[in-house]
Design an enzyme around this catalytic site. Structure first.
Site, PDB file in Angstrom:
ATOM      1  N   VAL A 112       0.834  -1.206   0.000  1.00  0.00           N
ATOM      2  CA  VAL A 112       0.000   0.000   0.000  1.00  0.00           C
ATOM      3  C   VAL A 112       0.872   1.262   0.000  1.00  0.00           C
ATOM      4  O   VAL A 112       0.597   2.219  -0.729  1.00  0.00           O
ATOM      5  CB  VAL A 112      -0.959   0.012   1.226  1.00  0.00           C
ATOM      6  N   LYS A 116      -5.994  -1.835  10.663  1.00  0.00           N
ATOM      7  CA  LYS A 116      -7.175  -2.301  11.429  1.00  0.00           C
ATOM      8  C   LYS A 116      -6.774  -2.977  12.731  1.00  0.00           C
ATOM      9  O   LYS A 116      -7.480  -2.869  13.732  1.00  0.00           O
ATOM     10  CB  LYS A 116      -8.043  -3.230  10.588  1.00  0.00           C
ATOM     11  N   GLY A 169      -3.035 -14.260  -6.236  1.00  0.00           N
ATOM     12  CA  GLY A 169      -2.560 -13.118  -5.451  1.00  0.00           C
ATOM     13  C   GLY A 169      -3.640 -12.486  -4.586  1.00  0.00           C
ATOM     14  O   GLY A 169      -3.452 -11.400  -4.037  1.00  0.00           O
ATOM     15  N   LYS A 227     -12.293  -5.465  11.736  1.00  0.00           N
ATOM     16  CA  LYS A 227     -12.996  -4.412  10.989  1.00  0.00           C
ATOM     17  C   LYS A 227     -14.368  -4.151  11.598  1.00  0.00           C
ATOM     18  O   LYS A 227     -14.811  -2.997  11.691  1.00  0.00           O
ATOM     19  CB  LYS A 227     -13.117  -4.817   9.523  1.00  0.00           C
TER      20      LYS A 227
HETATM   21  N1  NAP Z   1      -2.452  -4.867   1.284  1.00  0.00           N
HETATM   22  C1  NAP Z   1      -3.720  -4.483   1.255  1.00  0.00           C
HETATM   23  O1  NAP Z   1      -4.434  -4.734   0.269  1.00  0.00           O
HETATM   24  C2  NAP Z   1      -4.321  -3.744   2.423  1.00  0.00           C
HETATM   25  C3  NAP Z   1      -5.688  -3.383   2.387  1.00  0.00           C
HETATM   26  C4  NAP Z   1      -6.238  -2.645   3.451  1.00  0.00           C
HETATM   27  C5  NAP Z   1      -5.426  -2.306   4.528  1.00  0.00           C
HETATM   28  N2  NAP Z   1      -4.116  -2.696   4.542  1.00  0.00           N
HETATM   29  C6  NAP Z   1      -3.295  -2.290   5.708  1.00  0.00           C
HETATM   30  O2  NAP Z   1      -2.271  -1.423   5.250  1.00  0.00           O
HETATM   31  C7  NAP Z   1      -1.116  -1.585   6.075  1.00  0.00           C
HETATM   32  C8  NAP Z   1       0.091  -1.908   5.190  1.00  0.00           C
HETATM   33  O3  NAP Z   1      -0.141  -3.117   4.508  1.00  0.00           O
HETATM   34  P1  NAP Z   1       0.819  -3.613   3.315  1.00  0.00           P
HETATM   35  O4  NAP Z   1       0.096  -4.733   2.671  1.00  0.00           O
HETATM   36  O5  NAP Z   1       1.268  -2.462   2.478  1.00  0.00           O
HETATM   37  O6  NAP Z   1       2.069  -4.174   4.165  1.00  0.00           O
HETATM   38  P2  NAP Z   1       3.520  -4.582   3.614  1.00  0.00           P
HETATM   39  O7  NAP Z   1       3.497  -4.769   2.144  1.00  0.00           O
HETATM   40  O8  NAP Z   1       3.982  -5.694   4.491  1.00  0.00           O
HETATM   41  O9  NAP Z   1       4.423  -3.294   3.917  1.00  0.00           O
HETATM   42  C9  NAP Z   1       4.757  -2.886   5.218  1.00  0.00           C
HETATM   43  C10 NAP Z   1       5.794  -1.766   5.121  1.00  0.00           C
HETATM   44  O10 NAP Z   1       6.025  -1.287   6.458  1.00  0.00           O
HETATM   45  C11 NAP Z   1       7.418  -1.377   6.756  1.00  0.00           C
HETATM   46  N3  NAP Z   1       7.606  -1.762   8.145  1.00  0.00           N
HETATM   47  C12 NAP Z   1       7.044  -2.812   8.792  1.00  0.00           C
HETATM   48  N4  NAP Z   1       7.490  -2.877  10.059  1.00  0.00           N
HETATM   49  C13 NAP Z   1       8.355  -1.848  10.210  1.00  0.00           C
HETATM   50  C14 NAP Z   1       9.142  -1.382  11.278  1.00  0.00           C
HETATM   51  N5  NAP Z   1       9.161  -2.014  12.453  1.00  0.00           N
HETATM   52  N6  NAP Z   1       9.905  -0.270  11.086  1.00  0.00           N
HETATM   53  C15 NAP Z   1       9.912   0.350   9.891  1.00  0.00           C
HETATM   54  N7  NAP Z   1       9.198  -0.046   8.818  1.00  0.00           N
HETATM   55  C16 NAP Z   1       8.423  -1.126   8.988  1.00  0.00           C
HETATM   56  C17 NAP Z   1       7.974  -2.430   5.827  1.00  0.00           C
HETATM   57  O11 NAP Z   1       9.348  -2.175   5.681  1.00  0.00           O
HETATM   58  P3  NAP Z   1      10.309  -3.084   4.764  1.00  0.00           P
HETATM   59  O12 NAP Z   1       9.981  -2.646   3.359  1.00  0.00           O
HETATM   60  O13 NAP Z   1      11.684  -2.673   5.179  1.00  0.00           O
HETATM   61  O14 NAP Z   1       9.941  -4.504   5.079  1.00  0.00           O
HETATM   62  C18 NAP Z   1       7.135  -2.199   4.554  1.00  0.00           C
HETATM   63  O15 NAP Z   1       7.712  -1.159   3.781  1.00  0.00           O
HETATM   64  C19 NAP Z   1      -1.489  -2.688   7.082  1.00  0.00           C
HETATM   65  O16 NAP Z   1      -1.958  -2.087   8.269  1.00  0.00           O
HETATM   66  C20 NAP Z   1      -2.601  -3.431   6.383  1.00  0.00           C
HETATM   67  O17 NAP Z   1      -3.471  -4.087   7.306  1.00  0.00           O
HETATM   68  C21 NAP Z   1      -3.554  -3.388   3.519  1.00  0.00           C
END
Ligand code: NAP
Length: 410
Positions: free
Chosen positions: A18, A93, A175, A193
């Site tokens: 995201v 969430k 995916g 949620k």
């Molecule tokens: N994916 C979806 O479709 C979706 C939909 C609705 C809501 N969300 C919500 O959006 C949020 C992000 O989801 P995502 O899918 O984008 O997650 P993701 O792909 O796992 O990305 C997480 C990012 O946060 C960074 N991060 C994690 N822990 C960290 C820490 N301790 N210190 C610094 N950086 C840190 C990671 O760094 P690195 O790059 O270094 O690993 C990565 O860049 C979540 O809360 C999720 O529930 C996601």
């Protein structure tokens, strides 16, 4: 930048699925946003595990977007940003469903906005509608399909006759499901949620650990065959509703009649139905997840925060939480095909006050499949009956139950 525009600096925590889509979208839309708001958004810095310094990003930001996920350090960073007087937008969430009250209190205390449209139902603007458009409606019930992965799996099981494991493997290949899908398929993601949604719709603090949830792992092709035969839809349904002067919030699979507005929601979509005497019923639906889609909801929140302030949720009319509610049930049993089986099952149900609406029996060689629909009954009573039925010698496997939503919206 024109001379009339001022910069608006956005600190980005997280650059994954995201976060990276959000950074790209912010850049792509900067001209349009500047034209509308007079403020030109630009990234003030990005924090990941390997780059960026939180203190520096915070000092250089007007607003912080948290897209790291998880509880720590997301919670500390969000609290620190608000304490520093910065608005915060998050899609997290888990964080809101477990620490929402602390975060909303902090937003109130520091006079900043905490926006989280993308945390519930993906792109569907349900938070805004419940918090703002329906602020004056006395909401009676919210029903939601708030997990796209499980809705896709159930849709494919119904369409192709696949087992749960086969449909999950397909969703992973496409995916739509994570390598570890447990939080989606066991109902916990939807419960988080629904805790957030219930909090807003009923002005009542609800934490994730107060929401009973059940997933779809135990759903079989038989259940979907039954649904097809009787013109029903089978969905993983989140419910938050007023019951006996209190509030019940829960997540479980449920059969829906074809006329229900959520019955036809197919594939990786989300949908939420809000019911109230004043508005009757409204349903919103749209894509449930995905980087670009979620990023678009996040950017919507950023733009809202750039313009006028939104309210933070109050707890003035908090309701007691209710654990035990009435539900109709579908009960599925594999039994030995011998005399007296139906009578014994009916007797146990009767002792708990459960009355049978319909029975379908199908022979399977020496065994038989017995499927019943039970009229609405307190869940605790039905579960007690199911437990007793499960101990009968002629049962070939544990009896399975799925709630039935009886209302039709015609
Ligand atoms: N994916 C979806 O479709 C979706 C939909 C609705 C809501 N969300 C919500 O959006 C949020 C992000 O989801 P995502 O899918 O984008 O997650 P993701 O792909 O796992 O990305 C997480 C990012 O946060 C960074 N991060 C994690 N822990 C960290 C820490 N301790 N210190 C610094 N950086 C840190 C990671 O760094 P690195 O790059 O270094 O690993 C990565 O860049 C979540 O809360 C999720 O529930 C996601």
């Amino acid at each position: 930048m024109t001379s009339a525009e001022r910069p608006f600096r956005v600190g980005l925590l997280g650059h994954g699925t995201v976060g990276s889509a959000f950074a790209a979208l912010l850049d792509e839309r900067a001209d349009e946003i500047a034209a509308v708001t007079g403020l030109r958004p630009q990234l003030a810095g990005v924090l990941t595990r390997s780059r960026g310094d939180f203190g520096e990003i915070l000092a250089g930001s007007d607003l912080v977007v948290e897209l790291m996920g998880g509880l720590d350090p997301a919670r500390e960073h969000v609290l620190a940003a608000m304490a520093a007087g910065k608005h915060v937008v998050t899609a997290n969430k888990q964080l809101l469903s477990q620490h929402g009250e602390e975060l909303w209190d902090a937003a109130r205390e520091h006079g900043v906005q905490l926006r989280f449209e993308a945390a519930v139902a993906g792109v569907v603007p349900v938070i805004r509608v419940v918090q703002e458009s329906l602020a004056a409606a006395h909401i009676d019930r919210v029903h939601g399909i708030v997990n796209g992965t499980t809705n896709l799996i159930l849709t494919e099981m119904a369409r192709t006759g696949a087992t749960f494991a086969e449909a999950l493997a397909d969703a992973q290949r496409l995916g739509y499901a994570e390598a570890d899908p447990s939080e989606d398929v066991d109902g916990r993601d939807a419960a988080a949620k629904m805790a957030i949604l219930a909090r807003l719709a009923f002005s009542t603090p609800v934490r994730l650990d107060q929401v009973p949830y059940e997933g779809i792992e135990h759903i079989t092709p038989d259940d979907l065959e039954y649904a097809r035969e009787f013109g029903l839809g089978l969905k993983l349904l989140g419910t938050a509703e007023r019951v006996n002067g209190g509030l019940s919030v829960r997540v479980h699979p449920a059969f829906l009649y074809a006329g229900h507005p959520l019955a036809s929601v197919a594939g990786p979509y989300n949908a939420v139905t809000v019911e109230s005497e004043a508005i009757t019923e409204i349903t919103m639906s749209g894509p449930g997840a995905g980087g670009p889609q979620t990023a678009s909801a996040v950017l919507g929140d950023v733009i809202s925060a750039m313009i006028p302030p939104a309210s933070t949720p109050e707890t003035t009319a908090a309701l007691p939480l209710v654990d035990d509610v009435q539900s109709a049930f579908y009960l599925h049993m594999e039994v030995a095909d011998e005399p007296g089986v139906l009578a014994q099952v009916a007797q146990i149900l009767g002792l708990q006050g459960a009355s049978i609406k319909s029975v379908v029996q199908k022979g399977l060689g020496d065994d038989a499949r017995l499927v019943m629909v039970i009229h609405p009954i307190l869940e605790s009573k039905f579960l007690a009956a199911r437990e007793l039925i499960g101990r009968l010698d002629f049962l070939r496997s544990a009896p399975r139950a799925i709630r039935v939503i009886e209302e039709e919206f015609l």
